[in-house]
Design a protein around this motif. Sequence first.
Motif, short mmCIF file in Angstrom:
data_model
loop_
_atom_site.label_atom_id
_atom_site.label_comp_id
_atom_site.label_asym_id
_atom_site.label_seq_id
_atom_site.Cartn_x
_atom_site.Cartn_y
_atom_site.Cartn_z
N UNK A 1 0.83 -1.22 0.00
CA UNK A 1 0.00 0.00 0.00
C UNK A 1 0.86 1.25 0.00
N UNK A 2 1.82 1.31 0.92
CA UNK A 2 2.65 2.52 1.02
C UNK A 2 3.50 2.73 -0.23
N UNK A 3 3.95 1.65 -0.84
CA UNK A 3 4.71 1.78 -2.09
C UNK A 3 3.83 2.34 -3.20
N UNK A 4 2.58 1.89 -3.24
CA UNK A 4 1.64 2.36 -4.27
C UNK A 4 1.31 3.83 -4.08
N UNK A 5 0.94 4.22 -2.86
CA UNK A 5 0.57 5.62 -2.64
C UNK A 5 1.79 6.53 -2.73
N UNK A 6 2.96 6.01 -2.40
CA UNK A 6 4.20 6.79 -2.59
C UNK A 6 4.38 7.13 -4.06
N UNK A 7 4.17 6.14 -4.91
CA UNK A 7 4.30 6.36 -6.35
C UNK A 7 3.24 7.34 -6.85
N UNK A 8 2.01 7.20 -6.35
CA UNK A 8 0.94 8.11 -6.75
C UNK A 8 1.25 9.55 -6.34
N UNK A 9 1.66 9.73 -5.07
CA UNK A 9 1.99 11.08 -4.58
C UNK A 9 3.13 11.68 -5.39
N UNK A 10 4.12 10.87 -5.68
CA UNK A 10 5.29 11.34 -6.43
C UNK A 10 4.87 11.80 -7.83
N UNK A 11 4.04 11.00 -8.49
CA UNK A 11 3.60 11.37 -9.84
C UNK A 11 2.74 12.62 -9.83
N UNK A 12 1.85 12.73 -8.83
CA UNK A 12 0.98 13.92 -8.74
C UNK A 12 1.81 15.16 -8.47
N UNK A 13 2.78 15.06 -7.54
CA UNK A 13 3.62 16.21 -7.22
C UNK A 13 4.43 16.66 -8.43
#
Length: 610
Positions: free
Chosen positions: A115-127
Motif C-alpha cells: 500500500x505505502x509503495x503504491x501511494x508513494x508512487x501516486x503522490x510522487x507522480x501527482x507532485x
Amino acid sequence: MHRGPGPTFGRMNDKPKNFKGTFKRLLSYLSSSKYRLIFVFFTAILSTVFSIVSPKYLGKATTKIFEGLMAKMQNVPGAAIDFGYIANILLLIIGLYLFSSLFTYIQQWIMAGVTQKTVYQLRKEVDEKLSRLPLKYYDSRTHGEILSRVVNDVDNISNTLQQSLTQLITSLVTLVGVIVMMITINIPMTLIVVLTLPLSFVITRMIISKSQNYFAGQQKALGELNGHVEEMFTGHQIVKAYGKEENSIRQFNRINADLYDSGRKAQFISGIIMPLMMFVNNIGYVLVSVVGGIFVTKRAIAVGDVQAFIQYARQFSQPITQASNIANIIQSAIASAERIFQVLDEAEEIQDEEKATVNDIQEKIRFEHVHFRYKENEPLIEDLNIEVKKGQTVAIVGPTGAGKTTLVNLLMRFYDVQKGRITIDGIDLRDLNRQNLRSLFGMVLQDTWLFNGTIKENIAYGRDGATDEEIIRAAKAARADHFIRTLPDGYETVLNEEASNISQGQKQLLTIARAILADPKILILDEATSSVDTRTELVIQRAMDELMKGRTSFVIAHRLSTIQKADLILVMNHGEVIEQGTHEELLKENGFYADLYNSQFNSSLRKKIG
C-alpha cells in the motif's frame, strides 16, 4: 458490527464515472507488487480456512462429551468422558487459531508495504505533474480542490488498499468456506440458512434507500455549519464591530437544528439495519435449532455438529455485511483514483529542455503585435507593441482589469501569446527554455509569500547555497536588517504559517531581501507597497530603489506617486497601451494618465484638509 452498514452507506462519496477503466489503471500501480499480492491472497485464504475449520473440531469435542455423558446416564459399563481426546482437540483448535492469527499478521505486514509503495508512487507522480502544469490550471481551480486530490484522495486510496482489499478477500473466502462447511454437516439445514439471504438483502436495500437522503442532508448541513463557523471566527472583529453577534447566533442555531434533525433521522434509520438483520438471523437460528434437534433425535446428525452448524450460521451473515460495506468503500476509492488520474491526464506545459538559453539582456525586450485572450470570445490584449531597453524602469498603470498583470504573465511565459511575439534581444520567448527564462526574473508581489520557517531560511529561498554573510548583506540592502535584529531570535526567528508574527511592511521587506539575494536581471514589482502605510511605504520604496539599480524593471502600481521617476510609463486600458512616456510628458498630454494622477492627488489633498 453492531451498527450495520448505515454510516458507510450514508457517506457523501462521489461515484466513479468509469469504474472499470479506473480500476484497471489503479491495478497497474500494483503490478510491480503482484507476487507479494498473490502471497497476501494465499495468506488471507489460509488465515480464513484455519479460522473456519475450528468450529468443526470443537463440535467433535462437544459430541465426545455428549456421548460420554449419555453412556454414563445409561449405565454403560466402563462409560467415561474421554478427556484425552478432548484435550487433543483443544490443543488442535488452539494451534489452528494461532496459525490463523500468524497468517493474518503476515498478510497485514506485507499489505502495508504494498500500500505505502503504491501511494508513494501516486503522490510522487501527482507532485511532479503539478510542477509541469500551466498556470491556467491553477487559475481555474481552487486551492482546496487541488489539495483535496493530492491529500484526501490519496489517503482514501491508501486506507482502502490497506484494510478493505484484504477484508474483501477474507469475506469472500469466509462466505464460501462457511457454506462448504455447512454443506458437509447437513444440506437441508444449509438451505434454511441460505434462504434467509434474500430477506436480508431486501431489508438492507429498503433501509439504505431511506437513510441515504438523510445522510446527504446531514453532510450538507455539516458543510454549511463548518463554513459558517469558519467565516464568523475569521471575521470575528467585523462581526463585533457591526453588532451582528445575534444574527450570527440565529444563523448558527438554524443550521445546527437542520443538522440535528437530519443526523438524528439518518442515524436512527441506519441503526435499524443491524437489529432487523439479527432478527432475520435469529429466525434462521431457531429453524436450524429445531431441525437440528429433530435430526439428533433421529441420529441423523451428532450434537456437536449442530453446535458447529450454529456457529457457522452466525458467521454466515458477517461476511455479507462486510462485503456490502467494503463494496461502497471501494467505490469511493475508485472515485478518488479517478480524480487523481484526471490531474495526471491534464495537458502539460510544452517541454522545452532542448531550446535556447540566455543569461542576460544585452539590448531590449520587445512586444511585437501581441494578441492574447484568456477566453476565446473575450479579447483582452489586441496588437500590443512595446519596446523596453536594458536597465530601464517601466511602470504599468491603469484601472483594474486593464491587463497589467497579464502583461507580466506573458513576459514570464505563464501563458503564451496567441499572435505576435515577445522577444529578448530578438529571440522569441517561445524559443527559450522556460526554466532559464524565469531564472532571469525576480518578483515582489502585493501578496507576500513567506513559509513556516526562520527569517534566514525565507531570505535564502532566493538563491540556493547562499551564505549567512550574503543573506545579511541582502537584508541590509532591503532595509530589513534593523528590524530583524530587534526580534528575540534575530535571523533565527521562526515565522508562523501565515507570518502573522511580523507586520505587513516587514513581510514585504523580507520579500525584497529575497529578491536582492536572487540578483535577477529583470525585476517585476506588482503593487508592492499598496497594503502598507505611508511611512512604511517610504522605507519599502527606498529598498526597491536599491533593488532596481542597474536592472530592467517592470513596476505595476496604483499609487502614481511611487512611479514618477520611471523611465517609461505605460498607461493601459482594456488590454491596450493608450499612452506612454515619462511622468512629465504624460501630464503635459493632459489625457488619461493626467486624469488618474490628478484624481489621486486631489483625493490625498482632501484627506489632509479633512
